[in-house]
Write an enzyme that holds these catalytic residues in place. Structure first.
Site, PDB file in Angstrom:
ATOM      1  N   SER A  38       0.790  -1.242   0.000  1.00  0.00           N
ATOM      2  CA  SER A  38       0.000   0.000   0.000  1.00  0.00           C
ATOM      3  C   SER A  38       0.814   1.279   0.000  1.00  0.00           C
ATOM      4  CB  SER A  38      -0.909   0.035   1.236  1.00  0.00           C
ATOM      5  OG  SER A  38      -2.036  -0.729   1.000  1.00  0.00           O
ATOM      6  N   CYS A  42       2.434   7.270  -7.299  1.00  0.00           N
ATOM      7  CA  CYS A  42       2.518   8.617  -7.870  1.00  0.00           C
ATOM      8  C   CYS A  42       3.520   9.489  -7.136  1.00  0.00           C
ATOM      9  CB  CYS A  42       1.157   9.295  -7.818  1.00  0.00           C
ATOM     10  SG  CYS A  42      -0.092   8.373  -8.714  1.00  0.00           S
ATOM     11  N   TRP A 441     -17.164  33.969 -16.775  1.00  0.00           N
ATOM     12  CA  TRP A 441     -17.507  32.732 -17.484  1.00  0.00           C
ATOM     13  C   TRP A 441     -16.340  31.790 -17.285  1.00  0.00           C
ATOM     14  CZ3 TRP A 441     -22.096  31.546 -19.598  1.00  0.00           C
ATOM     15  CH2 TRP A 441     -22.955  32.588 -19.940  1.00  0.00           C
ATOM     16  N   ARG A 449     -19.737  27.061 -24.724  1.00  0.00           N
ATOM     17  CA  ARG A 449     -20.427  28.015 -25.610  1.00  0.00           C
ATOM     18  C   ARG A 449     -19.845  27.960 -27.016  1.00  0.00           C
ATOM     19  NH1 ARG A 449     -19.913  33.623 -22.615  1.00  0.00           N
ATOM     20  NH2 ARG A 449     -21.385  34.347 -24.188  1.00  0.00           N
TER      21      ARG A 449
END
Lengths: 461, 461
Positions: A38, A42, A441, A449
């Protein structure tokens, strides 16, 4: 009830822990080839780079901690054969002694093996860095041999790039080599360009479209990395060209191997052979956007799959009639993130070549925005690419490369991909805004969009 | 076709721009009370704090730029009455001259007015900072009067906190006062505690549960802020106690005002009076989690609503028979984010008091995790609170307070709230992981698992 788990990392130990907790009378036996259980794979580049003190920092739970939790753990032990009819698995310990471990349920969670290219000198002179002990070994070599100045890293995927960066942080001269014409194949070439330039700004020599032919040792400690275009001298060569799912033993026992080269499993992580489950880097999963079966080797999947397998194993051995656990692994959407030099790099769903391979009709948009409001002192940059399906407007994928507020933003697009949200809907979501974190936005909504407009969908905000 | 837009900021100018682009023969007239159009209100604290040079940096487009785009823009002009039958709006210019502007369509996008408490001295001695010119004025006062040392900010919401921080950055002694027992009422008290402590660590004197009674000017430039518990001397007093939606003029013309005190509109931003649309801070919207009508004053909503209104206005004047635009504003989920001192603070959906007010049966979980993997050099902290509905497991809300990777992560939870995702589903999403950005189980998935367990739902990963 006796569960044998092969592989003591994320998938295996998650399942083993679940079974021990849920069935206190269960006999849970774990066999693990290496010296660690365990741990965070990474984190290995950070160990190599010296940002993390020692390998034990990356270990979540030690073998003894698992033993205290009630399971049997055999370290340095490899599974070499399965007799599915007899329900035994043959294991070989560190002293090369073999024995049979009987099981009611077997979980194959042996992960993947780093690929060593079948080229002259590769196995002899190239270091692979896949497991924690291999990371520790690389660090040990670097610490012990101050004469190392030049390193060649072969393979410009996540791990190769992260290792290259870590080696530069150790003041080494690093060449990063890949036969592909771009770094990081999970990105489209236009997005990978931004990453390549960041690597180069950081001082890494990036050589793409160059095929490794051999690694020679002409004299002493100096290696020569020979490619189709030239040769590089280096005191150290690191191989990071990917890893192959560990499937040979279960395949020999009849477990079906899928198109991806990994084990086929159902959504309860059952292989095609009764009594054998599999989870983690050695299995394939449904890609929920393309529908294809893929092998994506990530701890995020391994943890979830281990838990799903554990739940199903308890259900199956508890009550063979009902036989199915409550949890089902739905599949993946290809989400991934990494940090390379100053860049946060994230992707989810399909890139253009994947969308084409899936036969999807799509449009892609690409643009660059700021990571924070443009009027802030350091607005930063985010390069965005997004794909949506023609007709439906379903978001197919997103790629983000930028200097801030990128990493966890990909999870927004990942959720959209996983629930099948359309760009028309995405425009209207109530997303957060404050000047330090973007524009009014959100870039993902800007992309939505643009895609709605490109695909002539309605509405377009 | 003649469109009159009242209010030249996000909602109004988004609509006006859409109509001008979509209908080049349209006569679009904008009236704006202040001296600026289309600016970032959220940037004002950064202007006050000196991180941004001047007010023009916050202006997205100037009146002249809008004029060049083909519209008529009257600055310094206020709308004072609407005659809905005659379809005229009475406006008063900077010289106090009144005239009637006829319209086919009227968009009321007048925003909100900062509340000045009706207390002795408040209007006389308290500065409100709601519009860009007010922000500029505050900055001007600070620049012109180096004798200012002590400032009292009344109101510990987003704007009050952000201004308090900006004033400390200007080396001022700041007291932040609120009658509520916590800062930032949109967070639960247990989460607001973390924010309060960050403010205090930053050097802000936070006084909660203390009621402002008066602002006096006993001598010269020094004010005295009198509360029910004492008095504070200050050379400057800033009022940031919220803003009331500007509804009086349309209400007098018959537009219905909803329970939230803001204008009622349908999903095309139409008020209850034909020919009058409304958008932005002055309208209420459906909260998609609670179902209640709420008035949340944010630029994110104003921009979307302005666009929806513009699309509908074009459809309505183009073809009165079909009469409906393609875009519908679905509602909000209460997403918000801010940065205060070293903390990123984000929330979406319902907090506990809101869930209780909505009559929902729920469970909440709260925990603290690291912002990056625990083994990294600076793992940071993220405090997490999440709520889910009993029975269904629907995510009701999330609150995040932390030192990194918080801000855009709230958009993940916002998406979950908006699409009605359950915590059972959330556990199994393919979210990103890399050590610099969190742990292998994202904190939102850790919360989802805890909630599934608490609510006795299945599966629990």
């Amino acid at each position: 009830v006796r569960l044998v788990v092969v592989g003591g990392d994320a998938a295996g130990m998650t399942a083993a822990s679940h079974v021990v907790r849920a069935q206190t009378d269960a006999d849970v036996v774990v066999v693990e080839r290496g010296p660690y259980t365990s741990y965070s794979m990474c984190g290995i580049p950070y160990l190599v780079g010296g940002e993390i003190d020692g390998p034990e920092r990356l270990v979540v739970r030690t073998p003894d901690e698992f033993r205290e939790a009630g399971m049997t753990v055999h370290m340095g032990t490899e599974a070499v054969a399965i007799d599915a009819a007899a329900r035994t698995v043959r294991v070989r310990d560190a002293q090369h002694r073999e024995r049979d471990e009987p099981y009611d349920a077997l979980l194959w969670a042996a992960g993947a093996h780093p690929v060593v290219p079948p080229l002259p000198g590769a196995a002899e002179h190239g270091l692979v860095v896949h497991t924690l002990d291999e990371g520790e070994r690389l660090r040990g070599v670097l610490d012990a041999r101050p004469g190392i100045r030049h390193v060649v890293v072969v393979g410009a995927g996540y791990i190769g790039m992260e290792l290259a960066e870590a080696l530069v942080r150790r003041q080494l001269d690093v060449t990063l080599l890949d036969m592909a014409p771009q770094v990081m194949g999970s990105l489209d070439p236009d997005m990978a360009d931004h990453v390549q330039r960041a690597l180069e700004r950081f001082g890494i020599r990036v050589r793409l479209g160059e095929v490794l032919l051999a690694i020679r040792e002409p004299a002493g400690q100096c290696r020569e990395v020979v490619t189709d275009r030239g040769a590089y001298r280096a005191e150290l060569v690191v191989l990071a060209v990917g890893a192959r799912p560990s499937v040979d033993v279960p395949a020999a026992a009849g477990c079906e191997v899928g198109v991806s080269g990994a084990l086929r499993v159902d959504d309860r992580m059952r292989t095609t052979v009764p009594g054998i489950w599999a989870a983690g880097d050695c299995v394939e999963a449904r890609h929920l956007v393309s529908g294809a079966e893929v092998n994506i080797q990530l701890g995020t999947h391994a943890n979830k799959q281990g838990k799903v397998a554990g739940i199903d194993i308890v259900a199956a051995v508890d009550d063979p009639a009902s036989r199915r656990g409550d949890a089902a692994f739905p599949g993946v959407v290809g989400t991934a993130v990494t940090k390379v030099c100053e860049l946060e790099i994230a992707r989810t769903g399909l890139n253009e070549s994947q969308a084409q391979a899936a036969g999807l009709e799509y449009r892609a948009v690409r643009f660059t925005s700021t990571a924070r409001s443009g009027y802030m002192a350091d607005p930063g940059r985010v390069h965005v690419k997004m794909l949506a399906e023609a007709g439906t407007g379903r978001l197919l994928g997103a790629q983000l490369v930028g200097t801030g507020n990128v990493a966890k933003r990909i999870d927004v697009a990942a959720t959209w991909c996983q629930v099948g949200l359309t760009v028309q809907q995405a425009q209207l979501l109530d997303l957060a805004y404050s000047p330090p974190f973007g524009s009014v936005w959100d870039v993902l909504q800007v992309g939505a969009r643009k895609l709605a407009r490109e695909l002539r969908l309605s509405p377009v905000l």
